[in-house]
Motif scaffolding. Structure first.
Motif, short mmCIF file in Angstrom:
data_model
loop_
_atom_site.label_atom_id
_atom_site.label_comp_id
_atom_site.label_asym_id
_atom_site.label_seq_id
_atom_site.Cartn_x
_atom_site.Cartn_y
_atom_site.Cartn_z
N ILE A 7 0.84 -1.20 0.00
CA ILE A 7 0.00 0.00 0.00
C ILE A 7 0.87 1.24 0.00
O ILE A 7 1.80 1.36 0.79
CB ILE A 7 -0.93 0.04 1.24
CG1 ILE A 7 -1.80 -1.21 1.32
CG2 ILE A 7 -1.80 1.29 1.21
CD1 ILE A 7 -2.61 -1.30 2.62
N ASP A 8 0.54 2.18 -0.87
CA ASP A 8 1.13 3.52 -0.86
C ASP A 8 0.04 4.49 -0.44
O ASP A 8 -0.87 4.80 -1.22
CB ASP A 8 1.67 3.86 -2.26
CG ASP A 8 2.22 5.29 -2.34
OD1 ASP A 8 2.50 5.87 -1.27
OD2 ASP A 8 2.38 5.80 -3.47
N GLY A 9 0.12 4.97 0.81
CA GLY A 9 -0.91 5.85 1.34
C GLY A 9 -0.52 7.31 1.17
O GLY A 9 0.01 7.93 2.09
N THR A 14 -4.44 6.79 -2.80
CA THR A 14 -4.01 5.54 -2.18
C THR A 14 -3.93 4.47 -3.27
O THR A 14 -4.86 4.31 -4.05
CB THR A 14 -5.02 5.09 -1.11
OG1 THR A 14 -5.11 6.10 -0.11
CG2 THR A 14 -4.59 3.77 -0.46
N CYS A 16 -2.93 0.31 -4.07
CA CYS A 16 -2.72 -1.03 -3.50
C CYS A 16 -2.33 -2.00 -4.60
O CYS A 16 -2.83 -1.92 -5.72
CB CYS A 16 -4.01 -1.54 -2.86
SG CYS A 16 -4.43 -0.79 -1.30
N LEU A 47 -8.42 3.48 2.56
CA LEU A 47 -7.71 2.21 2.63
C LEU A 47 -8.66 1.04 2.40
O LEU A 47 -8.34 0.11 1.65
CB LEU A 47 -7.01 2.08 3.98
CG LEU A 47 -5.76 2.97 4.16
CD1 LEU A 47 -5.38 3.06 5.63
CD2 LEU A 47 -4.60 2.44 3.33
N THR A 68 1.41 -7.60 4.95
CA THR A 68 1.15 -6.29 4.36
C THR A 68 2.27 -5.33 4.69
O THR A 68 2.81 -5.33 5.80
CB THR A 68 -0.18 -5.70 4.91
OG1 THR A 68 -1.26 -6.57 4.56
CG2 THR A 68 -0.44 -4.31 4.36
N VAL A 70 2.74 -1.10 4.31
CA VAL A 70 2.15 0.18 3.93
C VAL A 70 3.20 1.28 4.11
O VAL A 70 3.89 1.34 5.11
CB VAL A 70 0.88 0.50 4.74
CG1 VAL A 70 1.15 0.44 6.24
CG2 VAL A 70 0.30 1.86 4.36
N ILE A 88 -5.09 -0.69 9.47
CA ILE A 88 -4.87 -1.80 8.54
C ILE A 88 -5.27 -3.12 9.18
O ILE A 88 -5.85 -4.00 8.52
CB ILE A 88 -3.39 -1.84 8.09
CG1 ILE A 88 -3.02 -0.58 7.32
CG2 ILE A 88 -3.13 -3.07 7.23
CD1 ILE A 88 -3.73 -0.41 6.01
N VAL A 98 4.73 -0.99 8.74
CA VAL A 98 4.46 0.40 8.39
C VAL A 98 5.80 1.13 8.25
O VAL A 98 6.60 1.14 9.19
CB VAL A 98 3.58 1.10 9.45
CG1 VAL A 98 3.31 2.54 9.04
CG2 VAL A 98 2.27 0.34 9.64
#
Length: 304
Positions: A7-9, A14, A16, A47, A68, A70, A88, A98
């Motif tokens: 994930i690129d927030g 955003t 995924c 998200l 995951t 992010v 998440i 993270v």
């Protein structure tokens, strides 16, 4: 089959990617999910939407995701990292890592190798690693005092330049000023001034498409702003490059973010400015997608 989620927030978008050990199985996009920028509620909604999209494309359920990663700005702050991890964990099971947005961008651009990545999206930062594994950064200290060359910086600089042009033109029409007023759905110059100085600040990054369109049509004031942005971003890259690669030799550099992706002028000025200082710069001409780095880091797992 082990399933990974990257994930690129970002502040505006955003992204995924869902994949197995070798293939990308699904993608998803939504509005921004940077907690600092959009708040917890919007981050959670974005998200969830992006993950659902990616799962639908991959024909998988969120419960099947094993690990995951992010990436988001501000992740080094414990309260931001912990909140992101909590959000998440409500959406997917398994291990959750993270990291900063610059970490996933560096991974996407260079893997575990050396290089300098410059990100110019809603915010901006330069981040790099040398052959000895040392890291350095420049910029990215927030909209009020830094983030040079970013979408926010461009919008703010454009508002300032448009008002300066209005002053210098003795109140004659300034196309950029008129366009910025319309972009914020205002009616007068006075309203723009009030909005630009309001607390909390207006969304200056939302003005970037207007500046870009006018620059592409030949507007001098808008073009000057984008030229300045390219120079500012090159300066950030140069700072990191000098710290990590003080000796002569190839310096790998890559670009990431919507400002680079959408403005050929910013890319060209960035490259020319870098090369004038360091002829040994080797620039990747492609604009990197950080979400691919997030997926790769999910596959690798947290550093031991």
């Amino acid at each position: 089959m082990v399933i990974f989620l990257g994930i690129d927030g970002g502040g505006s978008k955003t992204s995924c990617l869902i994949g197995d050990e070798t293939e990308v199985l699904g993608t998803g996009t939504a509005a921004g999910s940077n907690v600092i920028r959009v708040g917890e509620a919007q981050a959670r909604e974005s998200l969830a939407s992006a993950i659902r999209q990616a799962c639908t494309v991959a024909n998988l359920k969120p419960a099947q995701i094993n690990r995951t990663c992010v990436g988001l700005a501000g992740a080094a702050r414990p309260e931001i990292g912990d909140l992101a991890r909590q959000i998440i964990s409500e959406l997917v099971p398994g291990e959750i890592q993270v990291v900063g947005d610059m970490v996933i961008a560096l991974e996407a651009a260079f893997g575990s190798g050396p290089g300098v990545i410059v990100i110019a999206g809603t915010g901006s930062i330069a981040y790099g690693r040398n052959r000895e594994g040392q890291i350095a950064r420049a910029g990215g200290w927030g909209f009020a005092i830094s983030d040079e060359g970013s979408g926010h910086w461009i919008g703010r600089a454009a508002a300032a330049a448009a008002l300066r042009a209005w002053d210098e033109n003795n109140g004659e029409t300034v196309p950029l000023l008129d366009s910025l007023i319309k972009s914020w759905r205002l009616e007068t110059r006075e309203q723009l001034v009030l909005a630009a100085n309001a607390t909390p600040s207006r969304d200056f990054a939302a003005l970037f498409p207007t500046v870009l369109a006018l620059a592409d049509s030949g507007d001098r004031v808008s073009g000057d702003v984008l030229n300045q942005a390219g120079g500012q971003l090159a300066n950030l890259a140069g700072i990191v490059g000098r710290r990590l690669f003080p000796d002569s030799g190839a310096v790998p550099v890559a670009m990431s973010g919507g400002v680079f992706g959408r403005s050929a002028l910013v890319r060209q000025v960035f490259y020319n400015s870098l090369r004038s200082e360091r002829p040994d710069v080797v620039l990747n001409p492609n604009v990197i997608e950080p979400v691919r780095g997030a997926l790769e880091l999910a596959r690798k797992g947290p550093a031991k």
